[in-house]
Design a protein around this motif. Structure first.
Motif, PDB file in Angstrom:
ATOM      1  N   HIS A  59       0.830  -1.206   0.000  1.00  0.00           N
ATOM      2  CA  HIS A  59       0.000   0.000   0.000  1.00  0.00           C
ATOM      3  C   HIS A  59       0.868   1.262   0.000  1.00  0.00           C
ATOM      4  N   GLU A  60       1.810   1.334   0.916  1.00  0.00           N
ATOM      5  CA  GLU A  60       2.646   2.538   1.011  1.00  0.00           C
ATOM      6  C   GLU A  60       3.525   2.706  -0.228  1.00  0.00           C
ATOM      7  N   THR A  61       4.055   1.610  -0.720  1.00  0.00           N
ATOM      8  CA  THR A  61       4.903   1.700  -1.909  1.00  0.00           C
ATOM      9  C   THR A  61       4.099   2.164  -3.110  1.00  0.00           C
ATOM     10  N   ALA A  62       2.903   1.631  -3.271  1.00  0.00           N
ATOM     11  CA  ALA A  62       2.050   2.063  -4.382  1.00  0.00           C
ATOM     12  C   ALA A  62       1.707   3.543  -4.257  1.00  0.00           C
ATOM     13  N   GLU A  63       1.445   3.992  -3.046  1.00  0.00           N
ATOM     14  CA  GLU A  63       1.179   5.427  -2.861  1.00  0.00           C
ATOM     15  C   GLU A  63       2.404   6.265  -3.227  1.00  0.00           C
ATOM     16  N   GLU A  64       3.583   5.795  -2.824  1.00  0.00           N
ATOM     17  CA  GLU A  64       4.805   6.538  -3.149  1.00  0.00           C
ATOM     18  C   GLU A  64       5.035   6.617  -4.653  1.00  0.00           C
ATOM     19  N   GLU A  65       4.661   5.573  -5.364  1.00  0.00           N
ATOM     20  CA  GLU A  65       4.906   5.518  -6.802  1.00  0.00           C
ATOM     21  C   GLU A  65       3.782   6.114  -7.644  1.00  0.00           C
ATOM     22  N   VAL A  66       2.550   6.104  -7.136  1.00  0.00           N
ATOM     23  CA  VAL A  66       1.394   6.537  -7.926  1.00  0.00           C
ATOM     24  C   VAL A  66       0.795   7.829  -7.382  1.00  0.00           C
ATOM     25  N   VAL A  67       0.430   7.837  -6.117  1.00  0.00           N
ATOM     26  CA  VAL A  67      -0.300   8.966  -5.532  1.00  0.00           C
ATOM     27  C   VAL A  67       0.599  10.182  -5.329  1.00  0.00           C
ATOM     28  N   HIS A  68       1.726   9.991  -4.665  1.00  0.00           N
ATOM     29  CA  HIS A  68       2.577  11.141  -4.346  1.00  0.00           C
ATOM     30  C   HIS A  68       3.052  11.904  -5.580  1.00  0.00           C
ATOM     31  N   PRO A  69       3.512  11.231  -6.633  1.00  0.00           N
ATOM     32  CA  PRO A  69       3.916  12.000  -7.825  1.00  0.00           C
ATOM     33  C   PRO A  69       2.761  12.819  -8.406  1.00  0.00           C
ATOM     34  N   PHE A  70       1.561  12.244  -8.402  1.00  0.00           N
ATOM     35  CA  PHE A  70       0.407  12.983  -8.918  1.00  0.00           C
ATOM     36  C   PHE A  70       0.117  14.209  -8.055  1.00  0.00           C
ATOM     37  N   VAL A  71       0.127  14.030  -6.731  1.00  0.00           N
ATOM     38  CA  VAL A  71      -0.161  15.143  -5.820  1.00  0.00           C
ATOM     39  C   VAL A  71       0.877  16.245  -5.984  1.00  0.00           C
ATOM     40  N   ARG A  72       2.134  15.885  -6.141  1.00  0.00           N
ATOM     41  CA  ARG A  72       3.183  16.902  -6.346  1.00  0.00           C
ATOM     42  C   ARG A  72       2.906  17.747  -7.579  1.00  0.00           C
ATOM     43  N   ARG A  73       2.446  17.102  -8.650  1.00  0.00           N
ATOM     44  CA  ARG A  73       2.198  17.800  -9.917  1.00  0.00           C
ATOM     45  C   ARG A  73       0.883  18.565  -9.927  1.00  0.00           C
ATOM     46  N   ALA A  74      -0.169  17.981  -9.370  1.00  0.00           N
ATOM     47  CA  ALA A  74      -1.513  18.480  -9.648  1.00  0.00           C
ATOM     48  C   ALA A  74      -2.204  19.224  -8.507  1.00  0.00           C
ATOM     49  N   VAL A  75      -1.682  19.133  -7.297  1.00  0.00           N
ATOM     50  CA  VAL A  75      -2.351  19.750  -6.154  1.00  0.00           C
ATOM     51  C   VAL A  75      -1.556  20.967  -5.701  1.00  0.00           C
ATOM     52  N   GLU A  76      -2.259  22.076  -5.499  1.00  0.00           N
ATOM     53  CA  GLU A  76      -1.586  23.280  -5.010  1.00  0.00           C
ATOM     54  C   GLU A  76      -0.989  22.988  -3.629  1.00  0.00           C
ATOM     55  N   GLY A  77       0.296  23.304  -3.462  1.00  0.00           N
ATOM     56  CA  GLY A  77       0.998  22.991  -2.221  1.00  0.00           C
ATOM     57  C   GLY A  77       1.323  21.516  -2.087  1.00  0.00           C
ATOM     58  N   GLY A  78       1.236  20.787  -3.196  1.00  0.00           N
ATOM     59  CA  GLY A  78       1.415  19.340  -3.182  1.00  0.00           C
ATOM     60  C   GLY A  78       2.773  18.877  -2.692  1.00  0.00           C
ATOM     61  N   GLU A  79       3.791  19.643  -2.978  1.00  0.00           N
ATOM     62  CA  GLU A  79       5.137  19.252  -2.540  1.00  0.00           C
ATOM     63  C   GLU A  79       5.192  19.110  -1.012  1.00  0.00           C
ATOM     64  N   GLN A  80       4.637  20.081  -0.296  1.00  0.00           N
ATOM     65  CA  GLN A  80       4.648  20.031   1.168  1.00  0.00           C
ATOM     66  C   GLN A  80       3.730  18.923   1.688  1.00  0.00           C
ATOM     67  N   VAL A  81       2.593  18.742   1.038  1.00  0.00           N
ATOM     68  CA  VAL A  81       1.671  17.673   1.428  1.00  0.00           C
ATOM     69  C   VAL A  81       2.394  16.333   1.350  1.00  0.00           C
TER      70      VAL A  81
END
Length: 196
Positions: A59-81
């Motif tokens: 679960h955590e690895t999939a989030e690191e590979e799928v969710v986190h990169p998307f959040v960094r790109r697409a969510v305002e303030g995503g890098e800090q999140v």
């Protein structure tokens, strides 16, 4: 006693076409597995804990590979999140690695498991609030489905428990079984998403 099976995203037939719904279901599966470990004893506890380790690692690895990169790109303030989530994950991984080296009958096992449970639940709530809600608003159903497919591929391809010798013996000793499982899961996610 009958075996209680907790379904997991990669081994069931659920039509997970939304990464957020899939990950939320996994959060529920993780909570259920913590309950099962706490309520069981002996060999049953060891087996249930192995399932929990596997699901947490995948679960955590999939989030690191799928969710986190998307959040960094697409969510305002995503890098800090993402940085905040990674700090939470680091702490939980350290606790999980220590638990993975313990016998489930060790008197220190349950107190450390409860520490892990608290860390994981706080982390899951933060993901749901700061990542998942924003993901749904930031993309379309096609991308949600593609991300779900990558998460399911990782879950389906991950072994049910770490196996020494699958990778090089040196890497397995250096990384530990939880880290080795995470590495194999990263490879599966990247393959499912068409990355090398």
């Amino acid at each position: 006693m009958s075996e209680l099976h907790t379904s997991q995203a990669g081994d069931d037939q659920a039509p997970d076409i939304d990464v957020v719904a899939l990950l939320m279901r996994q959060h529920g599966d993780i909570r259920n597995l913590f309950d099962e470990v706490e309520q069981s004893r002996g060999e049953e506890r060891r087996d249930t804990f192995r399932r929990l380790v596997r699901l947490l690692a995948v679960h955590e690895t999939a989030e690191e590979e799928v969710v986190h990169p998307f959040v960094r790109r697409a969510v305002e303030g995503g890098e800090q999140v993402v940085e905040d989530r990674l700090a939470e994950e680091k702490s939980a991984k350290e606790t999980l690695s220590a638990l993975d080296e313990m016998d489930t009958d060790d008197p220190e096992f349950m107190p450390r498991l409860m520490q892990l449970r608290t860390e994981v639940q706080e982390h899951a709530r933060a993901e749901e609030r700061y990542e998942f809600a924003h993901i749904r608003r930031s993309t379309d159903v096609t991308n949600l489905a593609a991300m779900a497919k990558a998460v399911k591929a990782a879950e389906a391809m991950a072994p049910t428990r770490p196996h020494p010798g699958v990778q090089s013996a040196t890497a397995n000793v250096a990384l530990g079984p939880v880290a080795a499982l995470m590495d194999r899961t990263k490879d599966a996610v990247r393959n499912a998403m068409g990355k090398s």
